[in-house]
Design a protein around this motif. Structure first.
Motif, PDB file in Angstrom:
ATOM      1  N   ASP A  68       0.754  -1.272   0.027  1.00 42.24           N
ATOM      2  CA  ASP A  68       0.044   0.046  -0.038  1.00 42.24           C
ATOM      3  C   ASP A  68       0.987   1.398   0.062  1.00 42.24           C
ATOM      4  O   ASP A  68       0.410   2.355  -0.371  1.00 42.24           O
ATOM      5  CB  ASP A  68      -0.951   0.019   1.167  1.00 42.24           C
ATOM      6  N   LYS A  69       2.127   1.265   0.107  1.00 42.74           N
ATOM      7  CA  LYS A  69       2.855   2.196   0.226  1.00 42.74           C
ATOM      8  C   LYS A  69       3.820   2.299  -1.085  1.00 42.74           C
ATOM      9  O   LYS A  69       4.523   3.423  -1.155  1.00 42.74           O
ATOM     10  CB  LYS A  69       4.040   2.142   1.646  1.00 42.74           C
ATOM     11  N   GLY A  70       3.449   1.593  -2.053  1.00 46.59           N
ATOM     12  CA  GLY A  70       3.948   1.937  -3.323  1.00 46.59           C
ATOM     13  C   GLY A  70       5.211   0.963  -3.353  1.00 46.59           C
ATOM     14  O   GLY A  70       5.979   1.065  -4.488  1.00 46.59           O
ATOM     15  N   GLN A  71       5.703   0.352  -2.453  1.00 45.08           N
ATOM     16  CA  GLN A  71       7.077  -0.505  -2.293  1.00 45.08           C
ATOM     17  C   GLN A  71       6.615  -2.057  -2.754  1.00 45.08           C
ATOM     18  O   GLN A  71       5.696  -2.516  -2.572  1.00 45.08           O
ATOM     19  CB  GLN A  71       7.333  -0.571  -0.606  1.00 45.08           C
ATOM     20  N   VAL A  72       7.751  -2.170  -3.803  1.00 48.43           N
ATOM     21  CA  VAL A  72       7.606  -3.788  -4.294  1.00 48.43           C
ATOM     22  C   VAL A  72       8.112  -4.840  -3.027  1.00 48.43           C
ATOM     23  O   VAL A  72       9.024  -4.594  -2.445  1.00 48.43           O
ATOM     24  CB  VAL A  72       8.592  -3.804  -5.533  1.00 48.43           C
ATOM     25  N   GLN A  73       7.262  -5.762  -3.084  1.00 43.42           N
ATOM     26  CA  GLN A  73       7.685  -6.879  -2.045  1.00 43.42           C
ATOM     27  C   GLN A  73       7.905  -8.137  -2.898  1.00 43.42           C
ATOM     28  O   GLN A  73       7.308  -8.364  -3.697  1.00 43.42           O
ATOM     29  CB  GLN A  73       6.361  -6.913  -0.963  1.00 43.42           C
ATOM     30  N   VAL A  74       8.849  -9.024  -2.550  1.00 42.01           N
ATOM     31  CA  VAL A  74       8.770 -10.212  -3.190  1.00 42.01           C
ATOM     32  C   VAL A  74       8.943 -11.496  -2.142  1.00 42.01           C
ATOM     33  O   VAL A  74       9.459 -11.508  -1.275  1.00 42.01           O
ATOM     34  CB  VAL A  74      10.575 -10.195  -3.902  1.00 42.01           C
ATOM     35  N   ASN A  75       7.849 -12.379  -2.626  1.00 38.74           N
ATOM     36  CA  ASN A  75       8.009 -13.633  -1.905  1.00 38.74           C
ATOM     37  C   ASN A  75       8.348 -14.855  -2.829  1.00 38.74           C
ATOM     38  O   ASN A  75       8.411 -14.696  -3.788  1.00 38.74           O
ATOM     39  CB  ASN A  75       6.370 -13.783  -1.257  1.00 38.74           C
ATOM     40  N   ASN A  76       8.618 -15.915  -2.122  1.00 32.65           N
ATOM     41  CA  ASN A  76       8.769 -17.133  -2.607  1.00 32.65           C
ATOM     42  C   ASN A  76       7.388 -17.912  -2.887  1.00 32.65           C
ATOM     43  O   ASN A  76       6.728 -18.151  -2.002  1.00 32.65           O
ATOM     44  CB  ASN A  76       9.639 -18.150  -1.898  1.00 32.65           C
ATOM     45  N   GLY A  77       7.167 -18.689  -3.961  1.00 32.65           N
ATOM     46  CA  GLY A  77       6.135 -19.118  -4.450  1.00 32.65           C
ATOM     47  C   GLY A  77       6.452 -20.750  -4.602  1.00 32.65           C
ATOM     48  O   GLY A  77       7.489 -21.047  -5.227  1.00 32.65           O
ATOM     49  N   PHE A  78       5.616 -21.729  -4.012  1.00 25.80           N
ATOM     50  CA  PHE A  78       5.987 -23.287  -4.225  1.00 25.80           C
ATOM     51  C   PHE A  78       4.648 -24.166  -4.784  1.00 25.80           C
ATOM     52  O   PHE A  78       3.645 -23.570  -4.231  1.00 25.80           O
ATOM     53  CB  PHE A  78       6.252 -23.764  -2.929  1.00 25.80           C
ATOM     54  N   ARG A  79       4.902 -25.138  -5.437  1.00 28.70           N
ATOM     55  CA  ARG A  79       4.049 -26.116  -5.845  1.00 28.70           C
ATOM     56  C   ARG A  79       4.662 -27.389  -5.881  1.00 28.70           C
ATOM     57  O   ARG A  79       5.531 -27.293  -6.980  1.00 28.70           O
ATOM     58  CB  ARG A  79       3.024 -25.457  -6.946  1.00 28.70           C
ATOM     59  N   VAL A  80       4.400 -28.108  -5.183  1.00 30.74           N
ATOM     60  CA  VAL A  80       4.945 -29.668  -5.223  1.00 30.74           C
ATOM     61  C   VAL A  80       4.095 -30.454  -5.707  1.00 30.74           C
ATOM     62  O   VAL A  80       3.219 -30.734  -5.167  1.00 30.74           O
ATOM     63  CB  VAL A  80       5.426 -30.019  -3.880  1.00 30.74           C
ATOM     64  N   GLN A  81       4.210 -31.111  -7.029  1.00 30.90           N
ATOM     65  CA  GLN A  81       3.163 -32.083  -7.707  1.00 30.90           C
ATOM     66  C   GLN A  81       3.567 -33.439  -7.469  1.00 30.90           C
ATOM     67  O   GLN A  81       4.449 -33.902  -7.871  1.00 30.90           O
ATOM     68  CB  GLN A  81       3.069 -31.769  -9.024  1.00 30.90           C
ATOM     69  N   PHE A  82       3.497 -33.969  -6.138  1.00 27.54           N
ATOM     70  CA  PHE A  82       4.003 -35.046  -5.714  1.00 27.54           C
ATOM     71  C   PHE A  82       3.695 -36.422  -6.443  1.00 27.54           C
ATOM     72  O   PHE A  82       4.727 -37.166  -6.791  1.00 27.54           O
ATOM     73  CB  PHE A  82       3.738 -35.232  -4.062  1.00 27.54           C
ATOM     74  N   ASN A  83       2.527 -36.818  -6.397  1.00 23.68           N
ATOM     75  CA  ASN A  83       2.249 -38.176  -6.951  1.00 23.68           C
ATOM     76  C   ASN A  83       0.801 -37.939  -7.646  1.00 23.68           C
ATOM     77  O   ASN A  83      -0.146 -37.739  -7.239  1.00 23.68           O
ATOM     78  CB  ASN A  83       2.118 -39.175  -5.904  1.00 23.68           C
ATOM     79  N   SER A  84       0.554 -38.419  -9.032  1.00 20.55           N
ATOM     80  CA  SER A  84      -0.584 -38.500  -9.562  1.00 20.55           C
ATOM     81  C   SER A  84      -1.028 -39.723  -9.955  1.00 20.55           C
ATOM     82  O   SER A  84      -1.845 -39.980 -10.841  1.00 20.55           O
ATOM     83  CB  SER A  84      -0.511 -37.586 -10.765  1.00 20.55           C
ATOM     84  N   ALA A  85      -0.580 -40.796  -9.356  1.00 15.44           N
ATOM     85  CA  ALA A  85      -0.901 -42.224  -9.852  1.00 15.44           C
ATOM     86  C   ALA A  85      -2.478 -42.616  -9.691  1.00 15.44           C
ATOM     87  O   ALA A  85      -2.816 -43.163 -10.474  1.00 15.44           O
ATOM     88  CB  ALA A  85      -0.066 -43.302  -8.905  1.00 15.44           C
TER      89      ALA A  85
END
Ligand code: NDP
Length: 448
Positions: A68-85
């Motif tokens: 909201d102050k106009g500052q850019v923030q950076v986070n880490n995103g994850f998706r682990v696709q473990f098993n689709s058997a």
């Protein structure tokens, strides 16, 4: 060295600094030992365990957004696709500052067996970010969610990977993510579950994990000659799982005397007032001090000041519903001294390995989260079914199916434990029942 030990050592070596993932793998592999040893040659030749503990795909990405102050923030995103058997990847998105790859992998690994236990065709996955929605404005949460999905949308879909809520991801976050997915793809499809009722959500999804936990606990007690009615229950947490666990426990005639959050816990000997708890947590998004301020029978305890938690309260049934490793060996000893008869995990891996062992050796009925909290993902799968057929079922229909699923899960794990001579070991029963179906599907589909 046995195959199980070899694979566990490999996991530790190849995945350094991921203690929660090691813990989850150890718990599962240890209890599968009896099954693995009976089929060791075939499993070893196919490297079945190596494939089981290695995610099919891990997606790590940058999530930039403007505050909201106009500052850019950076986070880490994850998706682990473990098993689709056994089906498309399915599992929640956790938004919490403690999130890292090891946490997401432990949750994704557990999810494989949990989803298998539901009897529904869903594979295992998990995702999230170290973004903390607490204290952020709605606009900031929307900015984060839109950026998160702008990368993740490439890898998910109604028939490939269907994320849902978890810690920090509730209806507001799912709404923002769904809107951005639809905008990017032009598809109105069941790509996320936990949606609002006006755009494809399922009745009873909000209540499902907490209600399901109680349906299973009730069945476990019943099959051991006991009744939930009249019991004193201690719950930890005061989020989605905890609130609806408290509500259903009280509907079934138990008295719930504790809830907690990350800073403190409440002891309310008159029984937790669910309406007030919802007002404080779901509407005001406030701390539990506000619950205590509004209710004369409630005592508030500050965790940091007193160094205590809710497990010191005398109870018959304990339901940890907050986060991983929140019930340790000393807590287990206190619960046993106070006469606890059953512990069922609403959260994922809330009990440490040592505490689980102690409780089981002390004759406490213990049901692990992958079975006890499977009602959430099961109802998410029911939401997927409703989206596919473009219909909405009534609350009673969904709740009825949820109850059947939870009762079935208990009987499946009970039967699996008995079959392998481990009567009453519901941890082993859950892991074995969940594993056998996945292993058979993996074997049938060849080396993929
Ligand atoms: P919420 O975010 O709604 O609530 C989490 C609760 O746990 C809050 O009271 C929170 O307190 C507390 N908490 C979170 N982190 C910590 C911590 N590090 N130490 C102490 N307390 C903490 O999450 P849910 O209720 O959805 O999830 C709770 C657990 O249940 C998680 O393990 C989740 O993976 C599991 N689960 C959830 C399902 C669902 O359908 N929601 C399905 C299956 C499992 P505070 O507000 O102070 O942070």
């Amino acid at each position: 060295m046995s195959y199980v030990d070899e694979v566990f050592d490999m996991v530790v070596e190849k995945n350094p600094v991921q203690p929660e993932f090691h813990q989850a793998v150890k718990e599962v592999l240890e209890s599968l030992r009896v099954v693995i040893e009976a089929n060791e040659e075939a499993y070893r030749k196919d490297a079945l365990l190596e494939r089981l503990v290695t995610p099919e795909r891990q997606i790590l990405f940058r999530v930039p957004w403007v505050d909201d102050k106009g500052q850019v923030q950076v986070n880490n995103g994850f998706r682990v696709q473990f098993n689709s058997a056994i089906g498309p990847y399915k599992g929640g998105l956790r938004l919490h500052p403690s999130v890292n790859l090891g946490i997401i992998k432990f949750l994704g690994f557990e999810q494989i067996f949990k989803n298998s236990l539901t009897g529904l065709p869903i594979g295992g996955g998990k995702g999230g970010s170290d973004f903390d929605p607490k204290g952020k404005s709605d606009r900031e949460v929307m900015a984060f969610c839109q950026s998160f999905i702008t990368e993740l949308y490439k890898y998910i879909g109604a028939d490939t990977d269907v994320p849902a809520g978890d810690i920090g991801t509730g209806a507001r976050e799912i709404g923002y993510m769904y809107g951005q997915y639809k905008r990017l793809t032009g598809l109105y499809e069941g790509v996320l579950t936990g949606k609002g009722l006006t755009y494809g959500g399922s009745l009873a999804r909000t209540e499902a994990t907490g209600y399901g936990l109680l349906y299973l606990t009730e069945e476990m007690l019943k099959c051991n000659g006991k009744d939930i009615a009249g019991k004193t229950v201690a719950v930890s947490g005061s989020g989605n799982v905890a609130i609806y666990a408290v509500q259903k426990a009280q509907q079934l005639g138990a008295k719930v005397v504790t809830v907690s959050d990350s800073t403190g816990w409440i002891y309310d000997p008159e029984g937790i007032d669910v309406a007030l708890l919802k007002e404080v947590k779901e509407v005001k998004r406030a701390r539990l001090t506000e619950y205590a301020a509004a209710r004369s029978s409630a005592q508030y305890h500050d965790k940091a000041l007193e160094g205590t938690n809710q497990w010191i309260v005398k109870c018959d049934v304990a339901l940890p519903c907050a986060t991983q490793n929140e019930l340790g060996l000393e807590d287990a000893k206190t619960l046993v001294e106070n006469g606890v008869i059953a512990v069922a995990e609403g959260a994922n891996m809330p009990t440490t390995l040592e505490a689980t062992k102690y409780l089981q050796e002390s004759g406490v009925l213990f049901c692990p989260g992958k079975a006890a909290n499977a009602g959430g993902v099961a109802t998410s799968a029911l939401e997927m079914s409703q989206n596919s057929e473009r219909l909405s079922w009534t609350f009673e229909e969904v709740d009825g199916k949820l109850k059947d699923i939870m009762v079935n899960i208990f009987h499946n794990l009970d039967a699996a434990a008995k079959k392998y001579g481990l009567d009453g070991d519901y941890v082993a029963g859950a892991n074995i029942a969940g594993f056998l179906k996945v292993a058979e599907a993996m074997t049938a589909q060849g080396i993929v």
